[in-house]
Design a protein around this motif. Structure first.
Motif, PDB file in Angstrom:
ATOM      1  N   GLY A 237     -10.999-125.383 -28.448  1.00 11.68           N
ATOM      2  CA  GLY A 237     -10.045-124.788 -27.619  1.00 11.68           C
ATOM      3  C   GLY A 237     -10.480-124.244 -26.226  1.00 11.68           C
ATOM      4  N   GLU A 238     -11.810-123.698 -26.499  1.00 15.57           N
ATOM      5  CA  GLU A 238     -12.590-123.174 -25.312  1.00 15.57           C
ATOM      6  C   GLU A 238     -13.109-123.778 -24.341  1.00 15.57           C
ATOM      7  OE1 GLU A 238     -12.664-119.930 -24.978  1.00 15.57           O
ATOM      8  OE2 GLU A 238     -12.157-119.091 -26.994  1.00 15.57           O
ATOM      9  N   THR A 239     -13.048-125.269 -24.462  1.00 17.15           N
ATOM     10  CA  THR A 239     -13.420-126.116 -23.731  1.00 17.15           C
ATOM     11  C   THR A 239     -12.457-127.088 -23.168  1.00 17.15           C
ATOM     12  OG1 THR A 239     -15.644-126.395 -24.817  1.00 17.15           O
ATOM     13  CG2 THR A 239     -15.074-128.211 -23.489  1.00 17.15           C
ATOM     14  N   PHE A 240     -12.185-126.978 -21.802  1.00 21.59           N
ATOM     15  CA  PHE A 240     -10.771-127.917 -21.245  1.00 21.59           C
ATOM     16  C   PHE A 240      -9.583-127.384 -21.790  1.00 21.59           C
ATOM     17  CE2 PHE A 240     -14.283-131.144 -20.553  1.00 21.59           C
ATOM     18  CZ  PHE A 240     -14.610-130.842 -19.334  1.00 21.59           C
ATOM     19  N   ALA A 241      -9.444-125.932 -22.431  1.00 21.05           N
ATOM     20  CA  ALA A 241      -8.353-125.516 -23.103  1.00 21.05           C
ATOM     21  C   ALA A 241      -8.073-126.451 -24.389  1.00 21.05           C
ATOM     22  CB  ALA A 241      -7.336-125.494 -22.330  1.00 21.05           C
ATOM     23  N   GLY A 242      -8.773-127.449 -24.954  1.00 19.98           N
ATOM     24  CA  GLY A 242      -8.585-128.210 -25.979  1.00 19.98           C
ATOM     25  C   GLY A 242      -7.991-129.461 -25.839  1.00 19.98           C
ATOM     26  N   VAL A 243      -7.894-129.594 -24.536  1.00 15.66           N
ATOM     27  CA  VAL A 243      -7.083-131.045 -23.702  1.00 15.66           C
ATOM     28  C   VAL A 243      -8.204-132.133 -23.843  1.00 15.66           C
ATOM     29  CG1 VAL A 243      -6.015-131.900 -21.944  1.00 15.66           C
ATOM     30  CG2 VAL A 243      -5.611-129.595 -22.399  1.00 15.66           C
ATOM     31  N   ASP A 244      -7.585-133.243 -24.277  1.00 15.42           N
ATOM     32  CA  ASP A 244      -8.429-134.334 -24.248  1.00 15.42           C
ATOM     33  C   ASP A 244      -8.635-134.732 -22.694  1.00 15.42           C
ATOM     34  OD1 ASP A 244      -9.205-137.332 -25.111  1.00 15.42           O
ATOM     35  OD2 ASP A 244      -7.948-137.547 -23.458  1.00 15.42           O
ATOM     36  N   TYR A 245     -10.211-134.786 -22.420  1.00 12.23           N
ATOM     37  CA  TYR A 245     -10.359-134.842 -21.066  1.00 12.23           C
ATOM     38  C   TYR A 245      -9.769-135.872 -20.030  1.00 12.23           C
ATOM     39  CZ  TYR A 245     -13.458-134.861 -16.933  1.00 12.23           C
ATOM     40  OH  TYR A 245     -14.371-134.973 -15.681  1.00 12.23           O
ATOM     41  N   ASP A 246      -9.617-136.941 -20.743  1.00 15.47           N
ATOM     42  CA  ASP A 246      -8.827-138.067 -19.825  1.00 15.47           C
ATOM     43  C   ASP A 246      -7.448-137.825 -19.735  1.00 15.47           C
ATOM     44  OD1 ASP A 246     -11.474-139.682 -19.421  1.00 15.47           O
ATOM     45  OD2 ASP A 246     -10.890-140.844 -21.188  1.00 15.47           O
ATOM     46  N   LYS A 247      -6.720-137.276 -20.678  1.00  9.62           N
ATOM     47  CA  LYS A 247      -5.175-137.064 -20.644  1.00  9.62           C
ATOM     48  C   LYS A 247      -5.287-135.727 -19.547  1.00  9.62           C
ATOM     49  CE  LYS A 247      -3.739-138.359 -25.233  1.00  9.62           C
ATOM     50  NZ  LYS A 247      -2.974-137.900 -26.272  1.00  9.62           N
ATOM     51  N   GLY A 248      -6.186-134.893 -19.561  1.00  3.74           N
ATOM     52  CA  GLY A 248      -6.113-133.858 -18.783  1.00  3.74           C
ATOM     53  C   GLY A 248      -6.315-134.263 -17.299  1.00  3.74           C
ATOM     54  N   LEU A 249      -7.306-135.063 -16.845  1.00  5.27           N
ATOM     55  CA  LEU A 249      -7.325-135.724 -15.760  1.00  5.27           C
ATOM     56  C   LEU A 249      -5.930-136.347 -15.337  1.00  5.27           C
ATOM     57  CD1 LEU A 249     -10.582-137.697 -15.701  1.00  5.27           C
ATOM     58  CD2 LEU A 249     -10.104-135.373 -14.689  1.00  5.27           C
ATOM     59  N   ASN A 250      -5.344-137.209 -16.042  1.00  4.46           N
ATOM     60  CA  ASN A 250      -3.953-137.761 -15.632  1.00  4.46           C
ATOM     61  C   ASN A 250      -3.035-136.533 -15.116  1.00  4.46           C
ATOM     62  OD1 ASN A 250      -4.919-140.244 -16.155  1.00  4.46           O
ATOM     63  ND2 ASN A 250      -4.292-140.287 -18.333  1.00  4.46           N
ATOM     64  N   ALA A 251      -2.840-135.465 -16.021  1.00  5.69           N
ATOM     65  CA  ALA A 251      -2.149-134.505 -15.830  1.00  5.69           C
ATOM     66  C   ALA A 251      -2.344-133.940 -14.644  1.00  5.69           C
ATOM     67  CB  ALA A 251      -1.920-133.500 -16.963  1.00  5.69           C
ATOM     68  N   VAL A 252      -3.579-133.686 -13.827  1.00  5.64           N
ATOM     69  CA  VAL A 252      -3.981-133.229 -13.092  1.00  5.64           C
ATOM     70  C   VAL A 252      -3.678-133.879 -11.798  1.00  5.64           C
ATOM     71  CG1 VAL A 252      -6.246-132.435 -11.500  1.00  5.64           C
ATOM     72  CG2 VAL A 252      -6.007-131.737 -13.778  1.00  5.64           C
ATOM     73  N   GLU A 253      -3.735-135.128 -11.744  1.00  4.64           N
ATOM     74  CA  GLU A 253      -3.330-136.173 -10.722  1.00  4.64           C
ATOM     75  C   GLU A 253      -1.634-135.891 -10.556  1.00  4.64           C
ATOM     76  OE1 GLU A 253      -4.961-138.050  -8.679  1.00  4.64           O
ATOM     77  OE2 GLU A 253      -6.684-137.015  -9.820  1.00  4.64           O
ATOM     78  N   GLU A 254      -1.086-135.755 -11.538  1.00  3.54           N
ATOM     79  CA  GLU A 254       0.470-135.521 -11.376  1.00  3.54           C
ATOM     80  C   GLU A 254       0.814-134.103 -10.727  1.00  3.54           C
ATOM     81  OE1 GLU A 254       3.197-137.272 -11.951  1.00  3.54           O
ATOM     82  OE2 GLU A 254       1.981-138.799 -13.193  1.00  3.54           O
TER      83      GLU A 254
END
Length: 327
Positions: A237-254
């Protein structure tokens, strides 16, 4: 600079403060005291008066840099450090009153200070929160003048709720950001009821919420964003808040579509500071430019209810199922 009170303490601290995990340079690089000294002094010049460090950050070098700063400035600078993570093995049984007392003594030596403003248990195993003798130790250390206040740095909401049962716990440091929204439920309610200050760390999800990363971004082998995505070294959870990197990138695009003309890190920090329960947010900085950019958060308008709802929708779509109940 805007200031907020840190829980039960009388500390009026800058709502945007400074975390020093990477203040001596980028993650994985050797600690650069010259770089750290510049960043720390500029932070104070800009009105920051609360600095968070830990004995394990660069094996004590971060604490030394912070101590040097405090002794060189006339301003009142509140120093928070942490103890426990360097106990080896990092298990419940390693947490003894003797070991933790030694940690506090070592931090005082590292910083050259007589008293620590705030000492925080540094993400101990959950079992530690069920041991009253650990928390009683810090009452004795306070009576001895070695610390002013006790806080905890947590991984899980459960740990924060348990910590608040101890009346000497004045603050909780937690991961809280657009990708980690669960704390603003019961934990925030109880923190307000118990007058416990909340310190938000990992506000940009290890840089993911800067909007500057892509699938092709490379991280050095010594960078936790490379080696700890699955929790190989410490809680994932300390790394990318525990978020899957690719899913995180998709959310960031939104998020970029939602705020096409905005600086995304400022939006992310503004989102955190919308909560009055938050005493401060502690983004890190390995460059002065990053520090100054973070401070621009106070210059932008508050997020509208429609924007807040849209952010929640993105969280629910991409992130919630994976992280919400885990931490």
């Amino acid at each position: 600079m805007n200031f907020r009170t840190l829980g039960k303490t009388d500390f009026k601290i800058s709502e945007i403060s400074l975390g020093t995990w990477q203040v001596g340079g980028k993650w994985g690089d050797a600690f650069d005291h010259q770089n750290a000294d510049k960043i720390l002094n500029v932070a104070v010049d800009q009105g920051i008066n609360f600095i968070d460090t830990a004995d394990v950050y660069s094996d004590g070098e971060s604490e030394k840099a912070v101590g040097k700063l405090v002794k060189s400035r006339s301003e009142r600078i509140y120093v928070a450090t942490k103890c426990g993570r360097r106990l080896n093995p990092h298990v419940n049984e390693s947490y003894t009153t003797k070991a933790l007392r030694n940690c506090v003594e070592d931090s005082l030596k590292n910083m050259g200070l007589e008293t620590l403003d705030l000492i925080q248990l540094h993400c101990p195993p959950t079992e530690v929160y069920y041991r009253p003798e650990i928390f009683e130790l810090f009452d004795r250390l306070k009576d001895e003048g070695k610390i002013r206040h006790l806080g905890v740095s947590i991984e899980k909401v459960e740990e924060g709720i348990k910590a608040m049962e101890y009346p000497n716990v004045c603050s909780i440091q937690l991961i809280y950001n657009i990708f980690r929204q669960r704390p603003n439920e019961l934990l925030f309610e109880l923190a307000k009821k118990n007058n416990v200050g909340l310190i938000a760390r990992v506000p940009l999800a290890s840089g993911l919420l800067t909007g500057k990363f892509s699938k092709n971004t490379a991280f050095s082998k010594d960078d936790h964003r490379n080696f700890n995505r699955d929790g190989a070294a410490f809680d994932k959870g300390e790394t990318f808040a525990g978020v899957d990197y690719d899913k995180g990138l998709n959310a960031v695009e939104e998020l970029k579509k939602l705020f096409p003309n905005a600086d995304l890190p400022l939006i992310a920090l503004k989102w955190i500071l919308k909560s009055p329960e938050i005493s401060c947010v502690i983004p890190g900085a390995s460059k002065i430019e990053q520090l100054k950019s973070n401070l621009k958060t106070q210059e932008i308008a508050d997020l509208s209810p429609a924007e807040m709802n849209a952010i929640e929708t993105i969280y629910n779509k991409y992130i919630k199922a994976d992280v919400h109940q885990r931490w």
